[in-house]
Design a protein around this motif. Structure first.
Motif, PDB file in Angstrom:
ATOM      1  N   ILE A  27       0.836  -1.203   0.000  1.00 45.32           N
ATOM      2  CA  ILE A  27       0.000   0.000   0.000  1.00 45.32           C
ATOM      3  C   ILE A  27       0.869   1.250   0.000  1.00 45.32           C
ATOM      4  N   ALA A  28       1.914   1.248   0.809  1.00 45.77           N
ATOM      5  CA  ALA A  28       2.829   2.398   0.836  1.00 45.77           C
ATOM      6  C   ALA A  28       3.526   2.565  -0.510  1.00 45.77           C
ATOM      7  N   TYR A  29       3.849   1.451  -1.153  1.00 44.51           N
ATOM      8  CA  TYR A  29       4.489   1.552  -2.464  1.00 44.51           C
ATOM      9  C   TYR A  29       3.516   2.096  -3.512  1.00 44.51           C
ATOM     10  N   LEU A  30       2.261   1.691  -3.452  1.00 41.93           N
ATOM     11  CA  LEU A  30       1.279   2.211  -4.411  1.00 41.93           C
ATOM     12  C   LEU A  30       1.066   3.717  -4.250  1.00 41.93           C
ATOM     13  N   PHE A  31       1.122   4.209  -3.027  1.00 35.87           N
ATOM     14  CA  PHE A  31       0.900   5.625  -2.801  1.00 35.87           C
ATOM     15  C   PHE A  31       2.134   6.475  -3.064  1.00 35.87           C
ATOM     16  N   THR A  32       3.343   5.947  -2.821  1.00 37.89           N
ATOM     17  CA  THR A  32       4.554   6.773  -2.916  1.00 37.89           C
ATOM     18  C   THR A  32       5.478   6.403  -4.068  1.00 37.89           C
ATOM     19  N   LYS A  33       5.428   5.168  -4.534  1.00 39.49           N
ATOM     20  CA  LYS A  33       6.322   4.650  -5.581  1.00 39.49           C
ATOM     21  C   LYS A  33       7.797   4.689  -5.166  1.00 39.49           C
ATOM     22  N   GLU A  34       8.061   4.613  -3.872  1.00 38.13           N
ATOM     23  CA  GLU A  34       9.429   4.575  -3.363  1.00 38.13           C
ATOM     24  C   GLU A  34       9.576   3.392  -2.417  1.00 38.13           C
ATOM     25  N   TYR A  35      10.614   2.584  -2.670  1.00 34.11           N
ATOM     26  CA  TYR A  35      10.829   1.413  -1.826  1.00 34.11           C
ATOM     27  C   TYR A  35      11.296   1.792  -0.421  1.00 34.11           C
ATOM     28  N   SER A  67       8.332   2.563   1.635  1.00 36.51           N
ATOM     29  CA  SER A  67       7.564   1.333   1.838  1.00 36.51           C
ATOM     30  C   SER A  67       8.211   0.443   2.896  1.00 36.51           C
ATOM     31  N   ILE A  68       9.515   0.316   2.836  1.00 38.30           N
ATOM     32  CA  ILE A  68      10.222  -0.492   3.834  1.00 38.30           C
ATOM     33  C   ILE A  68      10.105   0.147   5.207  1.00 38.30           C
ATOM     34  N   LEU A  69      10.220   1.470   5.276  1.00 39.55           N
ATOM     35  CA  LEU A  69      10.088   2.156   6.547  1.00 39.55           C
ATOM     36  C   LEU A  69       8.692   1.969   7.146  1.00 39.55           C
ATOM     37  N   SER A  70       7.669   2.046   6.320  1.00 40.24           N
ATOM     38  CA  SER A  70       6.307   1.853   6.830  1.00 40.24           C
ATOM     39  C   SER A  70       6.084   0.415   7.287  1.00 40.24           C
ATOM     40  N   ALA A  71       6.687  -0.551   6.590  1.00 42.94           N
ATOM     41  CA  ALA A  71       6.571  -1.949   7.018  1.00 42.94           C
ATOM     42  C   ALA A  71       7.298  -2.189   8.334  1.00 42.94           C
ATOM     43  N   VAL A  72       8.464  -1.577   8.510  1.00 43.91           N
ATOM     44  CA  VAL A  72       9.215  -1.739   9.760  1.00 43.91           C
ATOM     45  C   VAL A  72       8.466  -1.085  10.922  1.00 43.91           C
TER      46      VAL A  72
END
Length: 107
Positions: free
Chosen positions: A22-30, A33-38
């Motif tokens: 979801i974070a990748y779909l909204f930001t297009k930055e890995y 996305s990794i930070l939000s998953a952590v």
């Protein structure tokens, strides 16, 4: 029972993966996305919900799955995904009936 603990752990792991996408779909930055998953991995309330048997665990997971599907197929949705979204809303209603009024927030 130990079989319930493994089921909740699998659901929690799927939730972290879902937050990543979801974070990748909204930001297009890995990196974001990794930070939000952590952050999701170490967020105390998600750890609490994954270790206890509560209907909120399923409701939160299904809501985020609905958000993922709605965002991924925002401009060109296949008709089968409308059926999937309706089924997921039904599962949210079955798991936690007090959140039925949130269905209209997505419309």
């Amino acid at each position: 029972p130990k079989e319930n603990v493994s089921r909740w752990a699998i659901l929690g792991s799927l939730f972290v993966i879902l937050i990543f996408w979801i974070a990748y779909l909204f930001t297009k930055e890995y990196s974001v996305s990794i930070l939000s998953a952590v952050i999701t991995c170490f967020y105390p309330y998600f750890i609490f919900y994954d270790n206890t048997v509560l209907p909120e665990t399923y409701a939160i997971f299904f809501f985020y799955l609905i958000i993922y599907i709605l965002k991924k197929y925002e401009f060109n949705p296949p008709k089968t995904y409308f059926v999937l979204i309706v089924i997921l809303y039904g599962l949210v209603g079955l798991s936690k009936s007090s959140v039925i009024h949130y269905i209209f927030l997505h419309l």
